[in-house]
Design a protein around this motif. Structure first.
Motif, PDB file in Angstrom:
ATOM      1  N   GLU A   1       0.824  -1.208   0.000  1.00 48.02           N
ATOM      2  CA  GLU A   1       0.000   0.000   0.000  1.00 48.02           C
ATOM      3  C   GLU A   1       0.863   1.264   0.000  1.00 48.02           C
ATOM      4  O   GLU A   1       0.418   2.333  -0.400  1.00 48.02           O
ATOM      5  N   PHE A   2       2.095   1.101   0.479  1.00 47.17           N
ATOM      6  CA  PHE A   2       3.028   2.217   0.572  1.00 47.17           C
ATOM      7  C   PHE A   2       3.740   2.469  -0.766  1.00 47.17           C
ATOM      8  O   PHE A   2       4.066   3.600  -1.124  1.00 47.17           O
ATOM      9  N   LEU A   3       3.937   1.391  -1.544  1.00 48.78           N
ATOM     10  CA  LEU A   3       4.707   1.474  -2.788  1.00 48.78           C
ATOM     11  C   LEU A   3       4.235   2.566  -3.750  1.00 48.78           C
ATOM     12  O   LEU A   3       5.077   3.269  -4.319  1.00 48.78           O
ATOM     13  N   PRO A   4       2.919   2.745  -3.967  1.00 51.64           N
ATOM     14  CA  PRO A   4       2.492   3.772  -4.914  1.00 51.64           C
ATOM     15  C   PRO A   4       3.051   5.153  -4.593  1.00 51.64           C
ATOM     16  O   PRO A   4       3.297   5.954  -5.499  1.00 51.64           O
ATOM     17  N   ILE A   5       3.275   5.416  -3.299  1.00 57.53           N
ATOM     18  CA  ILE A   5       3.839   6.714  -2.920  1.00 57.53           C
ATOM     19  C   ILE A   5       5.225   6.857  -3.526  1.00 57.53           C
ATOM     20  O   ILE A   5       5.596   7.913  -4.060  1.00 57.53           O
ATOM     21  N   VAL A   6       5.989   5.770  -3.456  1.00 57.44           N
ATOM     22  CA  VAL A   6       7.345   5.801  -4.015  1.00 57.44           C
ATOM     23  C   VAL A   6       7.273   5.912  -5.543  1.00 57.44           C
ATOM     24  O   VAL A   6       7.996   6.707  -6.159  1.00 57.44           O
ATOM     25  N   PHE A   7       6.366   5.120  -6.149  1.00 58.25           N
ATOM     26  CA  PHE A   7       6.218   5.173  -7.616  1.00 58.25           C
ATOM     27  C   PHE A   7       5.852   6.578  -8.061  1.00 58.25           C
ATOM     28  O   PHE A   7       6.367   7.080  -9.068  1.00 58.25           O
TER      29      PHE A   7
ATOM     30  N   PHE B   1       8.777   9.041  -8.039  1.00 61.12           N
ATOM     31  CA  PHE B   1       9.728   8.928  -9.137  1.00 61.12           C
ATOM     32  C   PHE B   1       9.040   8.927 -10.495  1.00 61.12           C
ATOM     33  O   PHE B   1       9.687   8.729 -11.517  1.00 61.12           O
ATOM     34  N   GLY B   2       7.731   9.129 -10.478  1.00 60.25           N
ATOM     35  CA  GLY B   2       6.988   9.248 -11.724  1.00 60.25           C
ATOM     36  C   GLY B   2       6.932   7.972 -12.547  1.00 60.25           C
ATOM     37  O   GLY B   2       6.920   8.012 -13.767  1.00 60.25           O
ATOM     38  N   TRP B   3       6.925   6.798 -11.850  1.00 61.28           N
ATOM     39  CA  TRP B   3       6.825   5.538 -12.584  1.00 61.28           C
ATOM     40  C   TRP B   3       5.349   5.239 -12.826  1.00 61.28           C
ATOM     41  O   TRP B   3       4.691   4.610 -11.999  1.00 61.28           O
ATOM     42  N   GLU B   4       4.848   5.649 -13.965  1.00 58.62           N
ATOM     43  CA  GLU B   4       3.414   5.594 -14.215  1.00 58.62           C
ATOM     44  C   GLU B   4       2.870   4.167 -14.330  1.00 58.62           C
ATOM     45  O   GLU B   4       1.819   3.861 -13.784  1.00 58.62           O
ATOM     46  N   LYS B   5       3.620   3.301 -15.053  1.00 55.32           N
ATOM     47  CA  LYS B   5       3.069   1.963 -15.314  1.00 55.32           C
ATOM     48  C   LYS B   5       2.858   1.153 -14.042  1.00 55.32           C
ATOM     49  O   LYS B   5       1.768   0.657 -13.783  1.00 55.32           O
ATOM     50  N   PRO B   6       3.913   1.004 -13.214  1.00 56.37           N
ATOM     51  CA  PRO B   6       3.673   0.279 -11.957  1.00 56.37           C
ATOM     52  C   PRO B   6       2.638   0.972 -11.087  1.00 56.37           C
ATOM     53  O   PRO B   6       1.865   0.303 -10.375  1.00 56.37           O
ATOM     54  N   LEU B   7       2.582   2.293 -11.156  1.00 55.24           N
ATOM     55  CA  LEU B   7       1.611   3.032 -10.347  1.00 55.24           C
ATOM     56  C   LEU B   7       0.192   2.652 -10.735  1.00 55.24           C
ATOM     57  O   LEU B   7      -0.662   2.383  -9.888  1.00 55.24           O
ATOM     58  N   GLN B   8      -0.063   2.577 -12.063  1.00 51.61           N
ATOM     59  CA  GLN B   8      -1.404   2.214 -12.519  1.00 51.61           C
ATOM     60  C   GLN B   8      -1.747   0.781 -12.126  1.00 51.61           C
ATOM     61  O   GLN B   8      -2.870   0.495 -11.704  1.00 51.61           O
ATOM     62  N   LEU B   9      -0.744  -0.104 -12.237  1.00 44.35           N
ATOM     63  CA  LEU B   9      -0.962  -1.501 -11.864  1.00 44.35           C
ATOM     64  C   LEU B   9      -1.338  -1.604 -10.381  1.00 44.35           C
ATOM     65  O   LEU B   9      -2.308  -2.273  -9.998  1.00 44.35           O
TER      66      LEU B   9
ATOM     67  N   LYS C   1      -2.597   0.673  -8.529  1.00 43.89           N
ATOM     68  CA  LYS C   1      -3.901   1.285  -8.266  1.00 43.89           C
ATOM     69  C   LYS C   1      -5.029   0.316  -8.575  1.00 43.89           C
ATOM     70  O   LYS C   1      -6.052   0.306  -7.897  1.00 43.89           O
ATOM     71  N   ARG C   2      -4.829  -0.481  -9.623  1.00 46.29           N
ATOM     72  CA  ARG C   2      -5.865  -1.440  -9.982  1.00 46.29           C
ATOM     73  C   ARG C   2      -5.965  -2.554  -8.931  1.00 46.29           C
ATOM     74  O   ARG C   2      -7.029  -3.060  -8.644  1.00 46.29           O
ATOM     75  N   LEU C   3      -4.826  -2.924  -8.364  1.00 45.75           N
ATOM     76  CA  LEU C   3      -4.820  -4.010  -7.373  1.00 45.75           C
ATOM     77  C   LEU C   3      -5.140  -3.524  -5.963  1.00 45.75           C
ATOM     78  O   LEU C   3      -5.369  -4.319  -5.061  1.00 45.75           O
TER      79      LEU C   3
ATOM     80  N   ILE D   1      -7.755  -4.909  -3.484  1.00 45.28           N
ATOM     81  CA  ILE D   1      -7.477  -6.237  -2.918  1.00 45.28           C
ATOM     82  C   ILE D   1      -6.599  -6.091  -1.682  1.00 45.28           C
ATOM     83  O   ILE D   1      -6.849  -6.699  -0.637  1.00 45.28           O
ATOM     84  N   PHE D   2      -5.555  -5.255  -1.804  1.00 47.34           N
ATOM     85  CA  PHE D   2      -4.669  -5.049  -0.648  1.00 47.34           C
ATOM     86  C   PHE D   2      -5.449  -4.461   0.518  1.00 47.34           C
ATOM     87  O   PHE D   2      -5.220  -4.802   1.673  1.00 47.34           O
ATOM     88  N   ILE D   3      -6.363  -3.536   0.196  1.00 44.77           N
ATOM     89  CA  ILE D   3      -7.111  -2.868   1.264  1.00 44.77           C
ATOM     90  C   ILE D   3      -8.013  -3.866   1.991  1.00 44.77           C
ATOM     91  O   ILE D   3      -8.042  -3.903   3.219  1.00 44.77           O
TER      92      ILE D   3
END
Lengths: 384, 309
Positions: free
Chosen positions: A141-147, A150-158, A160-162, A165-167
């Motif tokens: 849940e913390f990873l998107p903040i890091v993404f 650094f502006g890593w859009e693709k992993p960020l979108q992935l 966000k979609r998942l 489930i984590f929540i």
């Protein structure tokens, strides 16, 4: 907000000193053993590191699942700005609790054993699994903040979609973990004082964790507001605090039910350490803030709300210390007071956590980020 | 058609009865059938025969290679183990009745020794709370400890109702320490205060002794039922409570936490469904402009930022 900046480096320096001292003492403990560094004995095997670092650390990290659930499951989207700070705090809280556990258990290098050497009847087994799984979920849940940083859009979108489930997983694991810390003590009827010993401990731990989760989010938003300048409207924090009176109400009701059902009222009106500790915990930590927060002028006043959040946090901290330490004194012939080394190690762990948090607050998009930051700006715009 | 329906009905009834029976058995399983421990090795400690010579303590030290618990009296050191510890797996305690109390009843004060060590429970609390099964009950009876599994959480120490497991506090690689039931003490006892045999026979023997000499014993075999039964059975001439032996119900200790652990799957399913429902209800028909009430909060927001500037 600029006028308050010079304070920060001084505090950071003090915290860094605490971290270094705590680290040195932790090494001392690992070399010479628990008995050399702590006041633990055969008659008092769990002390400050379990009572404070683990029980309080995990309880105070409850904001992560409470806010994630409030916003992303129950759809109260206006509280979205608090989700990221809550998740970051929860992640840090769990990492700190794990450090506490690593120092407290006799054989930290064997900490992975419960993952392969199963004994599913044990509450401690559940605790171990929940710590591992929920810390992993919090990391995800913390990873998107890091993404985002650094502006890593693709992993960020992935991610966000998942995320939902984590929540879901995070909420279920959290409720299991918070309650299981209470369940640990239902096997200790011969040790724990009857004021706190009840089969309802898991439920009481869970509900108080939900309350302190909300209180912690408010407390932190206020504190970081005082240090770095306010970012949240007082009304929004006040609205969030509306959750506290009903939750504390259920908690208080359950407590009263439990005390009556077990017939321990007479014990509460004796002049004993346990009775005093209970009343402070119960009145100042639950009844008073729960009542005060019913008033709109308390909720919408920054300092009053800050005060109430501190009361709830201290109440839950005292509750956990009561269960783990104060409630265990009467049955222990040796008694227990934490050693200065135990206290400094705990202080070092907390200081380290706050240090990391303050650095992350400045370097990662935690408080103001993506869509919600834009929304805040849009809302402010018409009046600016 | 009719017969088929009937067959279905019968099958359903049988299934329901079967599951009811199964759940009934489950509930009974918490009340452990002590008969399954009839052939485990048990030891009777007869406090009325014990002379307090502590040969058993010395034998335990020798067999397990444990150092003496040295205490100095006027320049001379003695091995005086006062309580159980990492190095004292068995200790001899003594109880003496308050002379005034006895005088009130016009008799000499009663007194008794007590040899304390691990009770080797039928269903040990320590084993049930251990997250890695480092403590375990063997088929022969002893409750043993495997240090290669232990993580050092010390939950066993807190859960044991007899407060038996002890810790190596001053070791970088600490172990839980307790009696491992090698019965060196039994073999060493010079007066036959300790005897061993199958649990069922030992319980019968204990009751025989009480019946034969009712004045010598209090009519209770401590360990026959306590906490689901133990392999260490204590006969004494004074009430066991006075010897610091906790009065315990016959229920197995883990019956307190077992229901909590067994309820977990239900909780996971139930909470999962509740969360799913809440999510569906709040996110199913999301409006594109579902932005709450921006008026109030935006006013506060701008005000707040002005205040702090």
């Amino acid at each position: 907000m600029n006028g308050k900046r010079p304070k920060v480096p001084v505090i950071r320096l003090a915290f860094s000193v605490l971290v270094v001292v705590g680290f040195a003492l932790a090494i001392y403990r690992l070399i010479w053993g628990l008995g050399a560094a702590t006041n633990l004995t055969d008659a008092f095997p769990w002390g400050l590191w379990i009572g404070f670092d683990v029980l309080c650390g995990v309880a105070l990290a409850a904001g992560g699942f409470v806010l994630a659930g409030t916003v992303h499951v129950f759809g109260l989207k206006k509280f979205e700005p608090f989700v990221r700070p809550a998740i970051v705090t929860a992640f840090l809280g769990y990492v700190l609790a794990i450090i506490g556990i690593m120092l407290d258990i006799g054989r930290p290098w064997a900490i992975w054993h419960p993952l392969v050497m199963w004994q599913p009847r044990s509450v401690m087994f559940e605790v171990a699994w929940c710590v591992v799984l929920y810390t992993t979920v919090l990391f995800l849940e913390f990873l998107p903040i890091v993404f985002e940083r650094f502006g890593w859009e693709k992993p960020l979108q992935l991610m966000k979609r998942l995320m939902i489930i984590f929540i879901f997983a995070g909420i279920i694991l959290s409720t299991m973990h918070q309650s299981s810390l209470g369940s640990l003590f239902v096997m200790m009827g011969h040790r724990l004082h009857p004021i706190w010993y009840t089969p309802l401990l898991p439920l009481l731990f869970l509900i108080s964790a939900v309350a302190v989760g909300i209180a912690m989010v408010i407390f932190e938003a206020m504190l970081s507001g005082l240090i770095f300048g306010h970012r949240h409207p007082a009304q929004l924090l006040g609205d969030l605090s509306k959750g506290l009176p009903p939750i504390l109400g259920v908690y208080i009701g359950l407590k009263l039910m439990d005390l009556s059902a077990r017939g321990v009222w007479p014990l509460l009106f004796t002049n004993t350490l346990e009775a005093w500790a209970f009343w402070i915990e119960f009145l100042l930590g639950a009844v008073l803030p729960g009542t005060l927060l019913l008033r709109a002028d308390v909720r919408n006043n920054r300092m009053k709300l800050f005060g109430c959040s501190i009361m709830v946090v201290m109440g839950v901290v005292l509750n956990r210390l009561n269960v783990a330490l104060i409630g265990m004194l009467a049955t222990s012939p040796t008694g227990y007071l934490p050693s200065w080394m135990e206290i400094l190690v705990s202080a070092g762990i907390v200081a380290g956590g706050l240090l990391v948090l303050s650095v992350m607050n400045q370097t990662l998009p935690i408080v103001e980020h993506g869509p919600s930051a834009r929304r805040l700006q849009q809302r402010a715009a018409p009046h600016a | 058609m009719k017969s088929l329906d009937r067959r279905k009905f019968l099958a359903a009834t049988a299934a329901a009865a079967g599951s009811a029976l199964a759940s009934g058995q489950k509930a009974e399983a918490r009340e452990v059938d002590a008969r399954q421990f009839d052939r485990t090795i048990a030891v009777i400690y007869d406090a009325t025969r014990c002379i307090g010579c502590r040969t058993c303590v010395a034998a335990c030290r020798k067999k397990n290679n444990l150092p003496p618990d040295e205490h100095e009296f006027e320049g001379v050191k003695f091995d005086v183990p006062e309580e159980l510890s990492a190095n004292n797996w068995t200790v001899l305690q003594v109880y003496r009745e308050d002379p005034k109390e006895a005088a009130l009843e016009g008799r000499e004060p009663k007194w008794s020794f007590l040899k304390r060590n691990c009770m080797h429970c039928n269903v040990p609390a320590c084993a049930s709370v251990c997250p890695v099964a480092a403590l375990y009950k063997t088929e022969e009876g002893p409750v043993l400890y495997d240090e290669t599994r232990c993580i050092g959480c010390r939950y066993c120490m807190l859960a044991c109702p007899f407060q038996v497991p002890r810790y190596e506090w001053l070791d970088w690689k600490p172990r839980v320490r307790k009696c491992d039931w090698n019965r060196a003490c039994v073999k060493a006892c010079p007066v036959g205060a300790l005897v061993e045999g199958p649990r069922k026979e030992m319980i019968e023997e204990a009751h025989r002794r009480i019946e034969a000499e009712p004045d010598r014993y209090v009519p209770h075999v401590y360990g026959e039922h306590e906490a689901g039964g133990t392999s260490y059975l204590i006969l004494a001439g004074v009430e066991h409570e006075k010897l610091d032996l906790p009065p315990l119900p016959p229920t197995v200790r883990s019956s307190i936490s077992d229901p909590i652990m067994e309820a977990l799957p239900g909780w996971i399913v139930g909470l999962g469904l509740a969360l799913g429902a809440a999510y569906k209800l709040t996110h199913g028909e999301e409006k594109p402009d579902g932005e709450g009430h921006p008026g109030a909060s935006s006013r506060e927001n701008s005000k707040a930022s002005e205040d702090e500037a």
